[in-house]
Enzyme design. Structure first.
Site, PDB file in Angstrom:
ATOM      1  N   MET A 112      -1.349 -16.624   0.287  1.00  0.00           N
ATOM      2  CA  MET A 112      -0.196 -17.631   0.724  1.00  0.00           C
ATOM      3  C   MET A 112       0.935 -16.698   0.694  1.00  0.00           C
ATOM      4  SD  MET A 112      -1.257 -20.273  -2.282  1.00  0.00           S
ATOM      5  CE  MET A 112       0.183 -21.352  -1.936  1.00  0.00           C
ATOM      6  N   ALA A 113       1.152 -15.726  -0.130  1.00  0.00           N
ATOM      7  CA  ALA A 113       2.454 -14.910   0.084  1.00  0.00           C
ATOM      8  C   ALA A 113       2.264 -13.466  -0.341  1.00  0.00           C
ATOM      9  CB  ALA A 113       3.403 -15.531  -1.062  1.00  0.00           C
ATOM     10  N   ASP A 275      15.329 -15.008 -11.709  1.00  0.00           N
ATOM     11  CA  ASP A 275      15.162 -14.529 -10.284  1.00  0.00           C
ATOM     12  C   ASP A 275      15.324 -15.651  -9.386  1.00  0.00           C
ATOM     13  OD1 ASP A 275      14.548 -12.680  -8.313  1.00  0.00           O
ATOM     14  OD2 ASP A 275      12.468 -12.623  -8.723  1.00  0.00           O
TER      15      ASP A 275
END
Length: 529
Positions: A112-113, A275
């Protein structure tokens, strides 16, 4: 190995030359049409994942890196080509000790990433009943061989930092060895996905049931240091603003909630997601008029010492009250600047950076910009910024940027001030003081009589023995008397002082320091109930 390292050094040399980065060593600006920050960002991107991570870490150090470079490095995106899904499958099977088919009913080998340290795959657990479709999860897998790559590049960074320190005064002022050491700690922590899972679990506990944000469930039976399995959450990326607008999402509410989440994480929980770039923010738009955030990627989190929390809150409050003297005093009290600094000099410097800001509407005042300017000015006064504070500052800049992108009229002060004021009341008011005293009472009950007993060992005779027996009885009474908290704390100091004073009266040759210690305990107890 040696040949590979030499080849990497030669590659770094060519890229440094191509982008004209020698000015960072000799301080001589190069005549190019591209700003130095952009050239540095492009060079780091070409050098690969570890150097991209290094640039991201540098972007959080505006106390060390000039503002134009720090802002440019914040644009670094951690996007690298994925590694084969078959390798991810092998890593999972090795870590969890079972075939993927036994662990998951479905596993998508197409990620997915993908990022420099790990990549993420969609999966589904086996059903537990006939009507159960199987729990949807995502599986994060550490990139194969990345630890070896990281350690090799960090070794090169240490060599380069040593050379820069030795041969360039300009570079030495940036403390390159310390920067590399801090980066090594950060990136090696990211290699432990158990650590990330624990951070996610902590945030989930802090916010479970909140209408503002949702954190996924970590499945610990499917998690190891190089494999993390957690609940899959569905939403719309914050990057898709046009689509969110089409859905009719209330951007004003979404922006205010983002600010509220951040400040409550910092001041209420003292545990914040550090983050918050757009790639890590998803929106649950199922009810467009009541949107909430969905959190992902917990590799970097931050905490503050209680003293840092207090000074940070007081700094913000003093800043918006234009009490520059108080800001200067807070920096001295906290040890953030040397005690030899003249308060008047630092106060004048703070006034210089703050007054121009107040010529604008309060909604346009940037917390993050204020902290960045504060760090820059304080550097002239030998101010050594703590890593947790600049991590906070970076996150605040991200939250501000996102909030104002959603709602240009966002008034950060209106959202943040009540949270900080409530924290100050809870922390510094009577209830907060009472709670801290209650937490410390068991220690006091043990330590104070023991200190007095040690002092009484210098005595002899029946009077000392009677006094020591009285103190032992007092010790037992303190254990039973924790309900009367204030009286117990105050009374203990006074009684010990009186007991030692009595012993001094019957035994004149007791040492003066012992008597003084007893009186001091009583005085401190009266001052700080």
């Amino acid at each position: 190995m040696r040949g590979g390292r030499l080849g990497r050094l030669w590659q770094i040399h060519r890229i440094v030359h191509r982008y004209g980065l020698r000015e960072f060593l000799d301080g001589k600006p190069r005549k190019t049409g591209t700003p130095r920050g952009e050239r540095l960002r492009l060079a780091l991107q070409e050098l690969g994942p570890v150097f991209i991570k290094f640039g991201q870490a540098l972007s959080t150090r505006p106390d060390i890196v000039p503002a134009d470079i720090a802002l440019e490095l914040m644009k670094l995106q951690d996007q690298v080509p994925p590694f084969p899904g078959s390798e991810a499958r092998a890593i999972i099977e090795r870590a969890l000790g079972k075939p993927v088919s036994e662990l998951y009913a479905e596993f998508d080998e197409t990620p997915m990433a993908s990022a420099s340290v790990a990549q993420v795959h969609a999966a589904r657990l086996h059903p537990v009943s006939a009507d159960d479709p199987g729990f949807e999860v995502v599986v994060k897998v550490i990139r194969p061989g990345i630890e070896k790559t990281i350690r090799g590049d960090i070794a090169l960074m240490r060599t380069l930092a040593e050379l820069a320190t030795r041969f360039s005064q300009q570079a030495a002022r940036l403390r390159p060895r310390e920067i590399v050491a801090e980066f090594e700690r950060i990136i090696l922590d990211e290699l432990d996905l158990m650590r990330e899972g624990a951070s996610c679990s902590q945030l989930r506990r802090n916010w479970l049931g909140s209408p503002l944000i949702y954190h996924p469930l970590v499945l610990w039976d499917y998690t190891k240091p190089d494999v993390l399995t957690m609940e899959r959450i569905h939403g719309v990326s914050i990057r898709e603003l046009a689509y969110l607008r089409e859905l009719g999402v209330d951007f004003k509410k979404l922006s205010e909630r983002g600010v509220e989440i951040f400040f409550k994480q910092v001041f209420r929980d003292n545990f914040f997601h550090a983050d918050m770039h757009p790639g890590n923010i998803i929106v649950d738009a199922s009810d467009p008029q009541d949107p909430r955030y969905l959190a992902i990627d917990f590799g970097i989190v931050g905490t503050l010492a209680p003293s840092d929390q207090r000074y940070l809150a007081e700094n913000f409050l003093a800043f918006f009250n234009r009490d520059y003297r108080r800001i200067a005093e807070l920096h001295l009290e906290s040890g953030w600047i040397p005690s030899s600094t003249r308060v008047e000099d630092f106060e004048a410097a703070i006034r210089t950076i703050s007054e121009p800001i107040f010529g604008r509407p309060i909604k346009d005042i940037s917390f993050g910009f204020f902290l960045m300017r504060l760090f820059q000015v304080a550097r002239r006064f030998d101010y050594q910024v703590q890593p947790q504070l600049v991590l906070l500052q970076k996150t605040l800049l991200q939250v501000e940027g996102l909030g104002r992108q959603l709602d240009p009229e966002l008034d950060l002060w209106k959202s943040a001030k009540p949270i900080m004021e409530e924290w100050m009341r809870n922390r510094l008011g009577p209830a907060g003081m009472l709670e801290r005293a209650r937490a410390q009472l068991p220690t006091l009950a043990e330590v104070l009589p023991e200190l007095a007993t040690r002092a009484l060992k210098q005595l002899d005779g029946s009077d000392a023995q009677r006094t020591q027996l009285a103190l032992l009885a007092l010790h037992a009474q303190m254990r039973e008397g924790q309900r009367a908290l204030r009286q117990a704390v105050v009374g203990t100091g006074l009684i010990i002082a009186a007991a030692i004073g009595f012993a001094c009266a019957v035994t004149p040759w007791i040492s003066a320091p012992v008597a003084a210690a007893g009186l001091l305990m009583g005085w401190r107890s009266r001052r700080r109930p």
